[in-house]
Design a protein around this motif. Structure first.
Motif, PDB file in Angstrom:
ATOM      1  N   GLY A   1      -4.221 -26.298  -7.642  1.00 57.54           N
ATOM      2  CA  GLY A   1      -4.760 -26.883  -6.415  1.00 57.54           C
ATOM      3  C   GLY A   1      -4.078 -26.397  -5.149  1.00 57.54           C
ATOM      4  N   HIS A   2      -2.945 -25.708  -5.287  1.00 53.73           N
ATOM      5  CA  HIS A   2      -2.215 -25.293  -4.087  1.00 53.73           C
ATOM      6  C   HIS A   2      -2.067 -23.787  -3.930  1.00 53.73           C
ATOM      7  CE1 HIS A   2      -1.033 -29.516  -4.330  1.00 53.73           C
ATOM      8  NE2 HIS A   2      -0.973 -29.428  -3.000  1.00 53.73           N
ATOM      9  N   GLY A   3      -2.308 -23.051  -4.986  1.00 53.89           N
ATOM     10  CA  GLY A   3      -2.200 -21.589  -4.858  1.00 53.89           C
ATOM     11  C   GLY A   3      -1.252 -20.969  -5.874  1.00 53.89           C
ATOM     12  N   SER A   4      -1.205 -19.647  -5.863  1.00 53.64           N
ATOM     13  CA  SER A   4      -0.394 -18.920  -6.854  1.00 53.64           C
ATOM     14  C   SER A   4       0.333 -17.773  -6.178  1.00 53.64           C
ATOM     15  CB  SER A   4      -1.290 -18.304  -7.939  1.00 53.64           C
ATOM     16  OG  SER A   4      -2.287 -19.202  -8.332  1.00 53.64           O
ATOM     17  N   VAL A   5       1.497 -17.410  -6.775  1.00 54.97           N
ATOM     18  CA  VAL A   5       2.216 -16.218  -6.310  1.00 54.97           C
ATOM     19  C   VAL A   5       2.435 -15.323  -7.535  1.00 54.97           C
ATOM     20  CG1 VAL A   5       4.259 -15.319  -5.137  1.00 54.97           C
ATOM     21  CG2 VAL A   5       3.448 -17.625  -4.621  1.00 54.97           C
ATOM     22  N   PHE A   6       1.868 -14.133  -7.519  1.00 55.08           N
ATOM     23  CA  PHE A   6       2.090 -13.153  -8.593  1.00 55.08           C
ATOM     24  C   PHE A   6       3.145 -12.161  -8.109  1.00 55.08           C
ATOM     25  CE2 PHE A   6      -1.896 -14.917  -9.854  1.00 55.08           C
ATOM     26  CZ  PHE A   6      -1.920 -14.808 -11.234  1.00 55.08           C
ATOM     27  N   THR A   7       4.178 -11.932  -8.946  1.00 57.58           N
ATOM     28  CA  THR A   7       5.254 -11.014  -8.544  1.00 57.58           C
ATOM     29  C   THR A   7       5.493  -9.984  -9.644  1.00 57.58           C
ATOM     30  OG1 THR A   7       6.274 -12.890  -7.460  1.00 57.58           O
ATOM     31  CG2 THR A   7       7.635 -10.923  -7.681  1.00 57.58           C
ATOM     32  N   PHE A   8       5.627  -8.738  -9.252  1.00 58.25           N
ATOM     33  CA  PHE A   8       6.004  -7.707 -10.240  1.00 58.25           C
ATOM     34  C   PHE A   8       7.068  -6.792  -9.642  1.00 58.25           C
ATOM     35  CE2 PHE A   8       3.872  -3.950  -8.559  1.00 58.25           C
ATOM     36  CZ  PHE A   8       2.885  -4.488  -7.735  1.00 58.25           C
ATOM     37  N   GLY A   9       7.825  -6.157 -10.524  1.00 51.65           N
ATOM     38  CA  GLY A   9       8.928  -5.305 -10.077  1.00 51.65           C
ATOM     39  C   GLY A   9       8.604  -3.824 -10.218  1.00 51.65           C
ATOM     40  N   LEU A  10       9.254  -3.031  -9.380  1.00 52.86           N
ATOM     41  CA  LEU A  10       9.160  -1.560  -9.499  1.00 52.86           C
ATOM     42  C   LEU A  10      10.563  -0.997  -9.323  1.00 52.86           C
ATOM     43  CD1 LEU A  10       6.010  -0.753  -7.353  1.00 52.86           C
ATOM     44  CD2 LEU A  10       6.237  -0.537  -9.819  1.00 52.86           C
ATOM     45  N   PRO A  11      10.926   0.014 -10.099  1.00 50.31           N
ATOM     46  CA  PRO A  11      12.288   0.550  -9.970  1.00 50.31           C
ATOM     47  C   PRO A  11      12.484   1.322  -8.661  1.00 50.31           C
ATOM     48  CG  PRO A  11      11.052   1.774 -11.623  1.00 50.31           C
ATOM     49  CD  PRO A  11      10.154   0.681 -11.155  1.00 50.31           C
ATOM     50  N   VAL A  12      13.662   1.150  -8.060  1.00 49.41           N
ATOM     51  CA  VAL A  12      13.986   1.919  -6.849  1.00 49.41           C
ATOM     52  C   VAL A  12      14.161   3.377  -7.259  1.00 49.41           C
ATOM     53  CG1 VAL A  12      15.776   2.302  -5.114  1.00 49.41           C
ATOM     54  CG2 VAL A  12      15.050  -0.016  -5.651  1.00 49.41           C
ATOM     55  N   ALA A  13      13.522   4.299  -6.540  1.00 50.30           N
ATOM     56  CA  ALA A  13      13.517   5.706  -6.967  1.00 50.30           C
ATOM     57  C   ALA A  13      14.900   6.321  -6.994  1.00 50.30           C
ATOM     58  CB  ALA A  13      12.594   6.508  -6.056  1.00 50.30           C
ATOM     59  N   GLU A  14      15.686   6.152  -5.950  1.00 55.69           N
ATOM     60  CA  GLU A  14      17.000   6.814  -5.859  1.00 55.69           C
ATOM     61  C   GLU A  14      17.925   6.376  -6.998  1.00 55.69           C
ATOM     62  OE1 GLU A  14      15.448   5.548  -3.211  1.00 55.69           O
ATOM     63  OE2 GLU A  14      14.901   7.484  -2.358  1.00 55.69           O
ATOM     64  N   GLU A  15      17.896   5.040  -7.284  1.00 53.37           N
ATOM     65  CA  GLU A  15      18.806   4.504  -8.303  1.00 53.37           C
ATOM     66  C   GLU A  15      18.399   4.960  -9.696  1.00 53.37           C
ATOM     67  OE1 GLU A  15      21.289   2.300  -7.516  1.00 53.37           O
ATOM     68  OE2 GLU A  15      20.775   2.367  -5.395  1.00 53.37           O
ATOM     69  N   ASN A  16      17.109   5.171  -9.869  1.00 48.20           N
ATOM     70  CA  ASN A  16      16.615   5.453 -11.212  1.00 48.20           C
ATOM     71  C   ASN A  16      16.143   6.889 -11.363  1.00 48.20           C
ATOM     72  OD1 ASN A  16      16.585   2.618 -12.500  1.00 48.20           O
ATOM     73  ND2 ASN A  16      15.650   2.338 -10.503  1.00 48.20           N
ATOM     74  N   ALA A  17      16.578   7.753 -10.453  1.00 47.11           N
ATOM     75  CA  ALA A  17      16.080   9.132 -10.502  1.00 47.11           C
ATOM     76  C   ALA A  17      16.401   9.758 -11.831  1.00 47.11           C
ATOM     77  CB  ALA A  17      16.713   9.928  -9.395  1.00 47.11           C
TER      78      ALA A  17
ATOM     79  N   GLY B   1       6.747   9.190 -10.047  1.00 47.74           N
ATOM     80  CA  GLY B   1       7.397   9.961  -8.983  1.00 47.74           C
ATOM     81  C   GLY B   1       7.806   9.010  -7.880  1.00 47.74           C
ATOM     82  N   PRO B   2       8.702   9.447  -6.985  1.00 48.56           N
ATOM     83  CA  PRO B   2       9.105   8.565  -5.885  1.00 48.56           C
ATOM     84  C   PRO B   2       7.920   8.356  -4.940  1.00 48.56           C
ATOM     85  CG  PRO B   2      10.497  10.531  -6.026  1.00 48.56           C
ATOM     86  CD  PRO B   2       9.347  10.757  -6.924  1.00 48.56           C
ATOM     87  N   ALA B   3       7.675   7.123  -4.543  1.00 48.58           N
ATOM     88  CA  ALA B   3       6.530   6.862  -3.672  1.00 48.58           C
ATOM     89  C   ALA B   3       6.879   5.781  -2.669  1.00 48.58           C
ATOM     90  CB  ALA B   3       5.332   6.441  -4.514  1.00 48.58           C
ATOM     91  N   ASP B   4       6.154   5.842  -1.545  1.00 49.08           N
ATOM     92  CA  ASP B   4       6.383   4.878  -0.482  1.00 49.08           C
ATOM     93  C   ASP B   4       5.481   3.669  -0.721  1.00 49.08           C
ATOM     94  OD1 ASP B   4       7.017   3.774   1.979  1.00 49.08           O
ATOM     95  OD2 ASP B   4       5.264   4.724   2.906  1.00 49.08           O
ATOM     96  N   LEU B   5       6.082   2.493  -0.789  1.00 45.02           N
ATOM     97  CA  LEU B   5       5.315   1.292  -1.133  1.00 45.02           C
ATOM     98  C   LEU B   5       4.276   0.979  -0.053  1.00 45.02           C
ATOM     99  CD1 LEU B   5       5.116  -0.822  -3.333  1.00 45.02           C
ATOM    100  CD2 LEU B   5       6.648  -2.242  -2.014  1.00 45.02           C
ATOM    101  N   GLY B   6       4.622   1.253   1.223  1.00 46.08           N
ATOM    102  CA  GLY B   6       3.686   0.976   2.326  1.00 46.08           C
ATOM    103  C   GLY B   6       2.380   1.714   2.102  1.00 46.08           C
ATOM    104  N   GLY B   7       2.484   2.998   1.720  1.00 43.95           N
ATOM    105  CA  GLY B   7       1.299   3.821   1.480  1.00 43.95           C
ATOM    106  C   GLY B   7       0.467   3.242   0.346  1.00 43.95           C
ATOM    107  N   ILE B   8       1.157   2.839  -0.714  1.00 52.70           N
ATOM    108  CA  ILE B   8       0.434   2.293  -1.874  1.00 52.70           C
ATOM    109  C   ILE B   8      -0.317   1.022  -1.463  1.00 52.70           C
ATOM    110  CG2 ILE B   8       0.767   1.273  -4.165  1.00 52.70           C
ATOM    111  CD1 ILE B   8       3.123   3.113  -4.571  1.00 52.70           C
ATOM    112  N   LEU B   9       0.357   0.178  -0.670  1.00 49.52           N
ATOM    113  CA  LEU B   9      -0.262  -1.085  -0.249  1.00 49.52           C
ATOM    114  C   LEU B   9      -1.503  -0.850   0.613  1.00 49.52           C
ATOM    115  CD1 LEU B   9       2.610  -3.553   0.570  1.00 49.52           C
ATOM    116  CD2 LEU B   9       0.603  -3.960  -0.835  1.00 49.52           C
ATOM    117  N   SER B  10      -1.377   0.113   1.555  1.00 50.83           N
ATOM    118  CA  SER B  10      -2.562   0.302   2.407  1.00 50.83           C
ATOM    119  C   SER B  10      -3.702   0.910   1.598  1.00 50.83           C
ATOM    120  CB  SER B  10      -2.271   1.121   3.667  1.00 50.83           C
ATOM    121  OG  SER B  10      -1.256   2.018   3.466  1.00 50.83           O
ATOM    122  N   GLU B  11      -3.374   1.743   0.620  1.00 46.67           N
ATOM    123  CA  GLU B  11      -4.460   2.293  -0.217  1.00 46.67           C
ATOM    124  C   GLU B  11      -5.142   1.170  -1.006  1.00 46.67           C
ATOM    125  OE1 GLU B  11      -3.424   5.740  -2.553  1.00 46.67           O
ATOM    126  OE2 GLU B  11      -5.333   5.553  -3.654  1.00 46.67           O
TER     127      GLU B  11
END
Ligand code: ADP
Length: 483
Positions: free
Chosen positions: A467-483, A333-343
């Motif tokens: 020795g310097h760190g890592s960046v993990f990246t993942f994608g999520l579909p934009v709700a409006e475009e993929n409704a 379902g469409p969701a706000d990323l900010g809310g997911i992050l704080s949870e």
């Protein structure tokens, strides 16, 4: 007036007008003997038979015979013939033109038949090429009517399948669209191709000798062999799609079986380590009453930690197997990323207590996801970032939009991952060979995260420098475009 009649009338007018022109030309201006006139007329009639057909040639022959008699055979200007030889000449003229016309017509018919056959062979060829491209039954059935419509030039196609009483249609609604009950009756009883008085062709579809369905085509003029061939091709394409589907299903079952065995093997192996530690600690405690209290505490801690690890491992293995078998129902379902992050930050707050976390979140559209599952992915990445970096080293969380996707990243300044292992860490139970081993873990977290992100139609990746760190990246579909 119907176009066919209009064409016929025009052709008659042209044929008679040309006859008139020839007769006038010979009568008025070009004076030659009657034999030349007769030969010219015969030539014209033969041409007429070849171009327009026998009907016109015979009709014009009779008119030409009358004109020939009237204008060129003595006594001229009358329809009587004085010399009996001229009767013979007139009869010979008529016979030659009619027989010649028939022969011309025959040649014309044969040429037309050959052309029609050629067209039919081409049609069957392109039909077979198109039909054999479908990879599964659903794809084939949804495209079959459209392919038939396009390739054959018919105005309406109905494909009826006995299995499930399904009707697939393309083009205009046929002149005689039957209801499913009628189609069913026809599919079961029709022995061969049948053409109805309104020009609809019904072709039975069979699997071997068993009736499978019915194909109806409208406004198409082909030989009955071609109709049978079209029915045969459609049946073969259905058989092929069924067979391909069965092979794919068997392949998927085999693969799932293989994965299950693999998972079981590796889990059995992974379970042994904590079990051995627990067994060792428990046996020492049982057989030795005089274990000093410090050592006793240490042994009990081992039992406690290893039991926790066992518990986590089993839980994650079950979760992984369920996601892979698609037994986990995702609530997209469409969701706000900010809310997911704080949870997510709230859920794994205790783990993050020793690390300053910076969240950079620009204005973003809502994403289409299962928020609970994405919280799980974020928690795992945040826990790893905390686990595999020194206390107080910072963690950065950021998100940005890229076309129809929102990219979420979790970065740390921790121990990093060797380039050779960066792909492997997403495999289940894989743990990097560096200092990781001193940290508790099961090697299942990233595998689960990847399965969840893939279920959202996206990917997860890592860029890291040991020795310097890592960046993990993942994608999520934009709700409006993929409704
Ligand atoms: P676990 O952390 O339980 O071992 P994961 O599947 O979450 O299992 O991670 C697999 C492996 O990837 C870890 O064992 C570790 O070697 C490596 N890894 C994951 N995240 C990081 C990170 N942020 N920094 C360094 N290594 C990491």
């Amino acid at each position: 007036m119907k176009p066919k009649r209009y064409i016929a009338l025009t052709q008659w007018i042209i044929a008679v007008a040309v006859l008139g022109a020839i007769v006038t030309a010979y009568h008025r201006w070009i004076h030659v003997n009657p034999t030349t006139v007769a030969l010219t007329l015969v030539l014209y009639i033969l041409l007429l038979a070849a171009r327009m057909g026998l009907r016109y040639a015979v009709g014009v022959s009779l008119m030409a015979a009358l004109c020939y008699n009237f204008y060129f055979l003595p006594p001229m200007g009358t329809l009587t013939i004085s010399d009996p030889e001229n009767w013979l000449a007139l009869f010979a003229f008529l016979a030659t033109s009619v027989v010649g016309s028939r022969l011309s017509q025959q040649a014309r018919d044969e040429a037309e038949l050959a052309q029609a056959r050629h067209r039919e062979v081409e049609l069957l060829l392109s039909l077979s090429r198109e039909l054999l491209q479908a990879e599964d039954v659903v794809q084939l059935l949804s495209s079959l009517p459209a392919i038939l419509l396009r390739v054959s030039g018919t105005s309406s196609v109905i494909v009826y399948l006995l299995e499930g009483d399904r009707i697939y249609q393309a083009g205009l609604p046929g002149p005689s669209v039957e209801n499913p009950a009628q189609l069913r009756q026809l599919a079961l009883s029709l022995p061969d191709v049948e053409t109805t008085p309104d020009g609809t062709v019904r072709i039975p579809l069979r699997a071997g000798v068993r009736p499978r369905g019915l194909l109806t085509l409208a406004d198409l003029e082909l030989s009955s062999e071609s109709y049978r061939a079209i029915g045969g091709l459609a049946s073969i394409a259905l058989d092929r799609a069924h067979a391909l589907e069965n092979v794919a299903r068997a392949e998927a079952n085999r693969e799932s079986e293989r994965l299950r065995t693999l998972l079981l093997d590796s889990i059995t192996h992974e379970l042994r380590t904590p079990l051995t530690a627990i067994k060792g600690a428990a046996s020492t405690l049982l057989t030795n009453d005089e274990v000093p209290s410090e050592a006793r505490h240490e042994l009990l801690s081992i039992v406690d930690e290893e039991a926790d690890r066992l518990n986590r491992l089993v839980g994650q293995a079950v979760e992984m197997a369920q996601i892979e078998a698609r037994e986990v129902h995702m609530n997209f379902g469409p969701a706000d990323l900010g809310g997911i992050l704080s949870e997510a930050c709230g859920t794994c707050g205790s783990v993050l207590s020793e690390h300053p976390v910076t969240v950079t979140l620009p204005e973003l559209p809502r994403v289409l996801c299962d928020p609970k599952m994405i919280v799980k992915v974020l928690c795992n990445l945040l826990e790893n970032a905390a686990k595999y970096s020194a206390a107080n080293s910072p963690i950065f969380v950021a998100a940005e939009r890229k076309d129809t996707t929102v990219l979420v990243s979790v970065a740390d300044r921790g121990i990093g991952i060797d380039p050779a292992e960066q792909d492997l860490i997403f495999d289940r139970l894989y743990r990097a060979r560096n200092r990781t081993m001193q940290t508790g873990g099961t090697g299942m977290g990233l595998a689960i995260s990847r399965a969840i992100v893939e279920a959202h139609g996206n990917t997860i990746a890592v860029t890291s420098q040991a020795g310097h760190g890592s960046v993990f990246t993942f994608g999520l579909p934009v709700a409006e475009e993929n409704a």
